[in-house]
Motif scaffolding. Structure first.
Motif, PDB file in Angstrom:
ATOM      1  N   PRO A 144       0.815  -1.219   0.000  1.00 43.46           N
ATOM      2  CA  PRO A 144       0.000   0.000   0.000  1.00 43.46           C
ATOM      3  C   PRO A 144       0.847   1.267   0.000  1.00 43.46           C
ATOM      4  CG  PRO A 144       0.016  -0.976   2.192  1.00 43.46           C
ATOM      5  CD  PRO A 144       0.703  -1.956   1.276  1.00 43.46           C
ATOM      6  N   ALA A 145       0.448   2.208  -0.854  1.00 42.58           N
ATOM      7  CA  ALA A 145       1.155   3.484  -0.989  1.00 42.58           C
ATOM      8  C   ALA A 145       0.304   4.595  -0.375  1.00 42.58           C
ATOM      9  CB  ALA A 145       1.430   3.784  -2.455  1.00 42.58           C
ATOM     10  N   PHE A 146       0.841   5.260   0.640  1.00 39.44           N
ATOM     11  CA  PHE A 146       0.105   6.295   1.355  1.00 39.44           C
ATOM     12  C   PHE A 146       0.593   7.689   0.956  1.00 39.44           C
ATOM     13  CE2 PHE A 146       0.229   2.512   4.103  1.00 39.44           C
ATOM     14  CZ  PHE A 146      -1.127   2.239   4.137  1.00 39.44           C
ATOM     15  N   LYS A 147      -0.362   8.555   0.785  1.00 42.75           N
ATOM     16  CA  LYS A 147      -0.082   9.941   0.424  1.00 42.75           C
ATOM     17  C   LYS A 147       0.846  10.570   1.468  1.00 42.75           C
ATOM     18  CE  LYS A 147      -2.821  14.091  -0.664  1.00 42.75           C
ATOM     19  NZ  LYS A 147      -4.209  14.616  -0.651  1.00 42.75           N
ATOM     20  N   CYS A 148       1.851  11.317   1.005  1.00 39.86           N
ATOM     21  CA  CYS A 148       2.804  11.943   1.920  1.00 39.86           C
ATOM     22  C   CYS A 148       3.487  13.102   1.182  1.00 39.86           C
ATOM     23  CB  CYS A 148       3.831  10.906   2.388  1.00 39.86           C
ATOM     24  SG  CYS A 148       5.020  11.513   3.597  1.00 39.86           S
ATOM     25  N   PRO A 149       3.197  14.333   1.550  1.00 37.19           N
ATOM     26  CA  PRO A 149       2.382  14.742   2.694  1.00 37.19           C
ATOM     27  C   PRO A 149       0.878  14.594   2.424  1.00 37.19           C
ATOM     28  CG  PRO A 149       3.160  16.672   1.509  1.00 37.19           C
ATOM     29  CD  PRO A 149       3.827  15.481   0.870  1.00 37.19           C
ATOM     30  N   VAL A 150       0.128  14.515   3.508  1.00 40.13           N
ATOM     31  CA  VAL A 150      -1.317  14.357   3.416  1.00 40.13           C
ATOM     32  C   VAL A 150      -2.021  15.703   3.285  1.00 40.13           C
ATOM     33  CG1 VAL A 150      -3.378  13.545   4.657  1.00 40.13           C
ATOM     34  CG2 VAL A 150      -1.277  12.177   4.680  1.00 40.13           C
ATOM     35  N   PHE A 151      -1.504  16.717   3.972  1.00 46.81           N
ATOM     36  CA  PHE A 151      -2.187  18.003   4.057  1.00 46.81           C
ATOM     37  C   PHE A 151      -1.419  19.094   3.307  1.00 46.81           C
ATOM     38  CE2 PHE A 151      -3.295  15.594   7.884  1.00 46.81           C
ATOM     39  CZ  PHE A 151      -4.681  15.604   7.791  1.00 46.81           C
ATOM     40  N   GLU A 152      -2.134  20.133   2.920  1.00 48.64           N
ATOM     41  CA  GLU A 152      -1.515  21.270   2.251  1.00 48.64           C
ATOM     42  C   GLU A 152      -0.539  21.974   3.187  1.00 48.64           C
ATOM     43  OE1 GLU A 152      -4.442  23.881   0.663  1.00 48.64           O
ATOM     44  OE2 GLU A 152      -5.316  22.383  -0.689  1.00 48.64           O
TER      45      GLU A 152
END
Length: 293
Positions: A144-152
């Motif tokens: 699984p590939a997780f978004k990074c960074p998640v927030f602006e």
């Protein structure tokens, strides 16, 4: 895409390869999965079976015969995977052996991947059934590939991975010419449970851990705290990876590993290979818990 939702999370699974493609907060629509930008890396979370990583020359030997399998096996991008069963909180997918699969993997099997949504977590269960008359050899794992960074207003270097325990561990280096595991290692975790993330840490491919005490790792932001965690009690190997230009991080629980440089390519003695006797069933699960809803 097939959708499953509860009061906290919505997940989407691509029917092709049964690939988990979105994990979204119901409350604020925050997305936690990588977007599979094809210009960087066009996958979300491939399911790995019956091998992890690369084989030497894409080839293994079994009972005197040579067989070829692509990197990570036959589930990834496979449109023969079907939705087998759906409940109010789960999606169960199935891949059955076929005449075509027997040409590259000479075992009769049923492979299932089940996503179960419970509150703020997703359990990912792998089931392998040996319906052959001989032992079945396999590996299985997640990617699984997780978004990074998640927030602006964040950058990649604002993030780190926090392991469950203080670790002293080396990564087993990959031969960049062939994707195989070399005999060389490099210290990565030295009396710490924190691994700061930087893009250039993946210049030499994945970090591969064989001896972690931890069975849980948490993605953390300097400004937003704990984002998500992956628990992998059933998996002895862990890979951490991203393309150096990608704003994501893969946390990969593995039961198995790529071929070693000095492999003799005998499938039955491959490092990390599992043996399942005729008529038996194997199960292994990892879970993703979303902590920042």
């Amino acid at each position: 895409m097939i959708t499953l939702e509860n009061s906290q999370l919505k997940i989407m699974v691509n029917a092709i390869g049964a690939e988990l493609s979105k994990i979204t907060s119901v409350k604020n629509e925050t997305e936690f999965m990588w977007d599979a930008n094809p210009n960087v890396w066009g996958s979300f979370a491939p399911n790995l079976f019956p091998i992890i990583g690369a084989l030497k020359n894409d080839t293994y030997f079994f009972e005197g015969n040579a067989y070829k399998l692509p990197k990570h096996g036959m589930v990834r991008n496979n449109d023969a995977v079907i939705l087998h069963e759906r409940t109010t909180n789960s999606l169960k997918f199935k891949l059955n052996y076929s005449e075509d699969s027997l040409k590259i993997y000479p075992f009769k099997f049923e492979f299932y991947i089940t996503y179960t949504l419970n509150n703020n977590s997703i359990e990912v269960q792998h089931t392998v059934k040996n319906i052959d008359k001989k032992p079945l050899y396999f590996s299985v794992g997640g990617h699984p590939a997780f978004k990074c960074p998640v927030f602006e207003n964040e950058v990649y270097e604002d993030y780190s991975l926090e392991f469950e325990y203080i670790e002293n561990s080396e990564t087993h280096l990959i031969n960049m010419d062939n994707g195989l595991i070399s005999k060389n290692t490099k210290p990565i975790l030295s009396n710490t449970n924190t691994l700061p993330l930087t893009h250039d840490m993946f210049n030499d491919d994945a970090l591969i851990f064989k001896d972690l005490k931890s069975k849980k790792v948490t993605l953390k932001s300097k400004t937003h705290g704990n984002i998500l965690s992956v628990s992998y009690q059933d998996f002895p190997y862990l890979g951490i990876w991203a393309k150096p230009t990608g704003d994501y991080v893969c946390i990969e629980p593995w039961l198995g590993i790529a071929d070693n440089d000095d492999t003799n390519q005998d499938f039955t003695t491959k490092e990390g290979i599992l043996k399942l006797d005729a008529g038996n069933t194997f199960k292994a699960s990892y879970s993703i818990e979303i902590l920042k809803l």
